[in-house]
Design a protein around this motif. Structure first.
Motif, short mmCIF file in Angstrom:
data_model
loop_
_atom_site.label_atom_id
_atom_site.label_comp_id
_atom_site.label_asym_id
_atom_site.label_seq_id
_atom_site.Cartn_x
_atom_site.Cartn_y
_atom_site.Cartn_z
N VAL A 18 23.91 -17.13 71.63
CA VAL A 18 22.69 -16.25 71.56
C VAL A 18 21.85 -16.74 72.78
N ASP A 19 21.65 -15.80 73.71
CA ASP A 19 20.95 -15.64 74.70
C ASP A 19 19.56 -15.28 74.35
N LEU A 32 20.85 -13.80 60.11
CA LEU A 32 20.22 -12.52 60.86
C LEU A 32 20.87 -12.15 61.98
N LEU A 33 20.93 -13.01 62.80
CA LEU A 33 21.40 -12.85 64.27
C LEU A 33 23.11 -12.38 64.10
N GLN A 34 23.62 -13.34 63.34
CA GLN A 34 25.19 -13.21 63.31
C GLN A 34 25.26 -11.66 62.76
N LEU A 35 24.58 -11.06 61.86
CA LEU A 35 24.85 -9.73 61.26
C LEU A 35 24.42 -8.48 62.33
N LEU A 36 23.28 -8.87 62.78
CA LEU A 36 22.75 -8.14 63.92
C LEU A 36 24.13 -7.92 65.04
N LEU A 37 24.57 -9.16 65.78
CA LEU A 37 25.36 -8.92 66.85
C LEU A 37 26.69 -8.56 66.49
N LYS A 70 15.73 -8.57 76.99
CA LYS A 70 15.90 -7.71 78.16
C LYS A 70 16.48 -6.51 77.44
N GLN A 71 17.18 -6.46 76.54
CA GLN A 71 17.73 -5.31 76.12
C GLN A 71 17.13 -4.37 75.09
N SER A 72 16.08 -5.02 74.39
CA SER A 72 15.24 -4.31 73.33
C SER A 72 14.25 -5.03 73.07
N ASP A 73 12.99 -4.35 72.86
CA ASP A 73 11.61 -4.90 72.39
C ASP A 73 11.85 -5.40 71.03
N PHE A 74 12.98 -4.81 70.26
CA PHE A 74 13.06 -5.24 68.65
C PHE A 74 13.17 -6.70 68.97
N TYR A 75 14.24 -7.47 69.85
CA TYR A 75 14.49 -8.82 69.76
C TYR A 75 13.35 -9.55 69.97
N PHE A 128 12.00 -12.44 67.49
CA PHE A 128 11.64 -13.67 67.69
C PHE A 128 10.34 -14.14 67.53
N ASN A 129 9.65 -13.33 67.86
CA ASN A 129 8.20 -13.85 67.72
C ASN A 129 7.66 -13.91 66.09
#
Length: 407
Positions: A339-340, A400-405, A346-351, A355-356
């Protein structure tokens, strides 16, 4: 030189029901259910082997106010074994087995002194004339929130002074905050030893004088990890010595396996077997939680067999009939998904928003409140420590990150 030797134990929790563990194989569950009784027998054996002058039990002899006749009879018999060796016993009742509980009781042998519902002094006199004053009280009711430490006084005239207290060390414990005290209050009493109970983790709060929690003699769930036992205490005019003895019949343990270099299911399986063999204890049972870290996300065949429970069943199968079993109670795993955060933002404002939100999230208690408010669920739940809350948040972020990625 005058000296005295005694065994300090607490939180026997005899007849603990081992809630939520009936899914275990019958033989292992029965072994666990009997483990508090086995631990008590081991305590008695240790007291006799070490030729102690007396035993102190700092509260919660039984697990519940409605103590069973079997538990009382077993405890009485063990106290009788000590009586046969001339060993005295001094005990207090805690919040689990408070004096005010309405239950049928069996009387103890004459070698046992149970402190009343007021702070009082008991005397132990050794054959050579050495005199010990012991101070303590039994809980009159379950919820003792007052500062009972203020009622303890030192009565001069003895060679040694020992305090018994079943209570909460202010500021550090997640246990119920009964009979709270500060360390300075104990030290100011000028006793030679404080025999504490209530906290199930072995710990010295001080060594001059010794102020000690021995923990419970038998772990009852996966929060009560590692070796469990009691202290052998030797008080002399020159100072004090304290040593730990192990009494648990079944040990709870956990470990992490790094699967980074395991390129096949067999390699992962062999690593698990090696860990199990390393945890085996002669004559004892072990309930083990394993977490497998860094499984490569490309190893779909391995992940599938772990996630489906096949690996767990394979590991458990060989342990069902072992006397010195290592039963894998839980098997969890994490995938090594790089996870970078900067690149994802950079790819999406969603991320960035995600993270915030994760960093600012502090509503775990509110999120879990429906579970803790459920009439049946809360019977099986304890208070969450800060480290457990942090671990829940980390696990939630990882899943959550595993499912998203993946998607």
């Amino acid at each position: 030189m005058k000296q005295v030797k005694f065994l300090h134990t607490a939180d026997l929790h005899l007849d603990s029901p081992m809630v939520g563990l009936r899914h275990l194989p019958k033989a292992i569950f029965n072994r666990l259910q009997e483990s508090t009784f086995t631990a008590l027998k081991n305590l008695t054996d240790a007291a006799i082997k070490h030729e102690v002058d007396f035993v102190v039990i700092a509260g919660d002899l039984y697990d519940a106010e409605d103590r069973s006749i079997r538990a009382q009879a077993f405890l009485r018999n063990e106290m009788g074994r000590l009586a046969d060796k001339g060993i005295k016993v001094y005990g207090i009742h805690g919040n689990h087995d408070y004096l005010g509980a309405k239950t049928v009781t069996i009387d103890f042998p004459d070698n046992v002194h149970i402190f009343s519902d007021q702070v009082e002094k008991a005397n132990f006199r050794k054959h050579d004339g050495t005199l010990v004053h012991l101070y303590g009280f039994s809980y009159p009711e379950r919820h003792v929130m007052e500062r009972w430490i203020e009622k303890y006084k030192k009565i001069e005239g003895a060679d040694f002074h020992v305090g018994l207290l079943h209570g909460h060390f202010e500021g550090v414990s997640d246990h119920g905050k009964y009979a709270p005290f500060r360390l300075s209050e104990l030290i100011d009493k000028d006793y030679d030893y404080w025999a504490l109970g209530h906290i199930h983790k072995r710990e010295f709060l001080s060594q001059q004088p010794y102020v000690a929690y021995p923990g419970n003699p038998q772990g009852r769930n996966r929060k009560e990890l590692g070796e469990k036992g009691a202290y052998i205490v030797k008080l002399t005019e020159a100072g004090s010595e304290v040593s730990f003895i192990e009494t648990a019949d079944v040990i709870w343990d956990e470990t992490v396996i790094d699967a980074k270099d395991s390129l096949s299911f067999n390699a992962t399986y062999e690593k698990c077997l090696a860990v199990i063999d390393g945890k085996r204890r002669e004559g004892k049972g072990v309930l083990l939680d394993i977490r497998i870290d860094n499984l490569d996300s490309g190893q779909t065949d391995v992940i599938e067999k772990v996630a489906s429970g096949e690996l767990l069943e394979l590991l458990q199968e060989a342990e069902k009939d072992e006397e010195s079993f290592v039963w894998v109670h839980r098997l969890k795993f994490t995938e090594n998904i790089a996870v970078d955060r900067a690149e994802l933002i950079k790819q999406s404002d969603f991320y960035e928003e995600l993270f915030n939100s994760i960093e600012q999230y502090d509503d775990i208690k509110d999120s879990l409140s429906p579970l803790f408010q459920h009439s049946q669920a809360r019977r099986h739940l304890g208070l969450l420590s800060e480290s457990e809350k942090e671990q829940l948040a980390e696990d939630a972020e990882r899943i959550l990150l595993q499912l998203l990625l993946k998607n």
